[in-house]
Scaffold this motif. Structure first.
Motif, PDB file in Angstrom:
ATOM      1  N   VAL A   1       0.865  -1.177   0.000  1.00  0.00           N
ATOM      2  CA  VAL A   1       0.000   0.000   0.000  1.00  0.00           C
ATOM      3  C   VAL A   1       0.907   1.234   0.000  1.00  0.00           C
ATOM      4  O   VAL A   1       1.463   1.612   1.026  1.00  0.00           O
TER       5      VAL A   1
ATOM      6  N   ALA B   1      -6.746  -0.770   1.238  1.00  0.00           N
ATOM      7  CA  ALA B   1      -6.076  -1.845   1.973  1.00  0.00           C
ATOM      8  C   ALA B   1      -7.060  -2.944   2.361  1.00  0.00           C
ATOM      9  O   ALA B   1      -6.754  -4.140   2.256  1.00  0.00           O
TER      10      ALA B   1
ATOM     11  N   LEU C   1      -7.028  -6.997   1.261  1.00  0.00           N
ATOM     12  CA  LEU C   1      -7.094  -8.088   2.235  1.00  0.00           C
ATOM     13  C   LEU C   1      -8.285  -9.006   1.950  1.00  0.00           C
ATOM     14  O   LEU C   1      -8.161 -10.242   1.998  1.00  0.00           O
TER      15      LEU C   1
ATOM     16  N   ALA D   1      -4.870 -10.972  -0.047  1.00  0.00           N
ATOM     17  CA  ALA D   1      -3.463 -10.644   0.218  1.00  0.00           C
ATOM     18  C   ALA D   1      -2.986 -11.369   1.475  1.00  0.00           C
ATOM     19  O   ALA D   1      -3.656 -11.341   2.507  1.00  0.00           O
TER      20      ALA D   1
ATOM     21  N   ILE E   1       0.771  -7.450   3.923  1.00  0.00           N
ATOM     22  CA  ILE E   1       0.590  -6.048   3.567  1.00  0.00           C
ATOM     23  C   ILE E   1       1.858  -5.295   3.956  1.00  0.00           C
ATOM     24  O   ILE E   1       2.394  -5.479   5.052  1.00  0.00           O
TER      25      ILE E   1
ATOM     26  N   TYR F   1       3.349  -1.307   4.218  1.00  0.00           N
ATOM     27  CA  TYR F   1       3.080   0.130   4.175  1.00  0.00           C
ATOM     28  C   TYR F   1       4.303   0.828   3.618  1.00  0.00           C
ATOM     29  O   TYR F   1       5.400   0.735   4.164  1.00  0.00           O
TER      30      TYR F   1
ATOM     31  N   LEU G   1      -3.410   0.464   9.453  1.00  0.00           N
ATOM     32  CA  LEU G   1      -3.074  -0.803   8.786  1.00  0.00           C
ATOM     33  C   LEU G   1      -2.805  -1.913   9.798  1.00  0.00           C
ATOM     34  O   LEU G   1      -3.172  -3.069   9.572  1.00  0.00           O
TER      35      LEU G   1
ATOM     36  N   CYS H   1      -4.783  -5.361   9.531  1.00  0.00           N
ATOM     37  CA  CYS H   1      -4.060  -6.621   9.339  1.00  0.00           C
ATOM     38  C   CYS H   1      -4.322  -7.589  10.493  1.00  0.00           C
ATOM     39  O   CYS H   1      -4.443  -8.800  10.273  1.00  0.00           O
TER      40      CYS H   1
END
Length: 208
Positions: free
Chosen positions: A12, A26, A30, A34, A37, A39, A56, A60
């Motif tokens: 992202v 994001a 997900l 994904a 992840i 950042y 995030l 997550c």
């Protein structure tokens, strides 16, 4: 699957995803499958970086997916991220390990350099990243990785390999078959209108 570094690795990037679309983008990645992840931000204020990384972190955690912070060991520690990804000028692997702990995921960009990949493995990296494989807007520098080099790295280094750089669902299969455990994607997901659908297209390339 014996490790966390597998499948779609969605990056992202605030240079691609606007602040008002950040959370939803994001979340859609997900929901599309994904497995990791990252950042990535190069331009924003420390306050905004902290707020977005914290957001995030929460997202997550809800999806039980690791969060990796690009470049910034201190930010990774602040938001209790699962790890950090380091390029050539982003701090040492040893410093990251000391700051984040033995269980942290620490990835190292190795570009097209076998010697750097071997050094990262010997220093205790969690995974290595190779790329770029194809022309890329986000990675415009003329660094190309061949399938032959990917296969050589796969033979010599028993670490997960993340491939990056212009990889699409249409051109990814030879790279996966050549030894890549994960495909890192920025524009290939986040420049598309239907992020979730695009993420699913990548996810289908990997055995469950």
């Amino acid at each position: 699957m014996t490790h966390l570094i597998y499948g779609l690795y969605a990056i992202v990037d605030t240079g691609v995803v606007s602040p008002n679309h950040f959370h939803n983008a994001a979340s859609e990645a997900l929901l599309g499958g994904a497995n990791l992840i990252q950042y990535r931000d190069k331009n924003q204020s420390p306050k905004q970086r902290y707020e977005q990384a914290t957001d995030l972190r929460q997202l997550c955690s809800q999806h039980n997916v690791p969060l990796i912070i690009n470049d910034d060991i201190e930010l990774a520690a602040q938001v209790k991220a699962d790890g950090v990804h380091l390029g050539k000028n982003d701090g040492s692997l040893l410093a990251a390990r000391q700051a984040l702990g033995e269980k942290a995921i620490i990835g190292i960009s190795c570009y097209n350099e076998l010697s750097r990949a071997i050094a990262a493995w010997e220093a205790g990296a969690s995974y290595i990243a190779l790329g770029r494989f194809f022309p890329s807007i986000t990675k415009p520098k003329p660094i190309f990785v061949s399938l032959e080099l990917l296969k050589e790295v796969r033979e010599k280094i028993p670490l997960p390999i993340v491939a990056i750089g212009g990889i699409t669902p249409q051109n990814a299969l030879p790279i996966i078959q050549g030894g890549a455990d994960a495909i890192a994607v920025i524009g290939g997901i986040f420049r598309h209108q239907n992020i979730r659908h695009q993420a699913m297209a990548y996810k289908k390339l990997f055995p469950s």
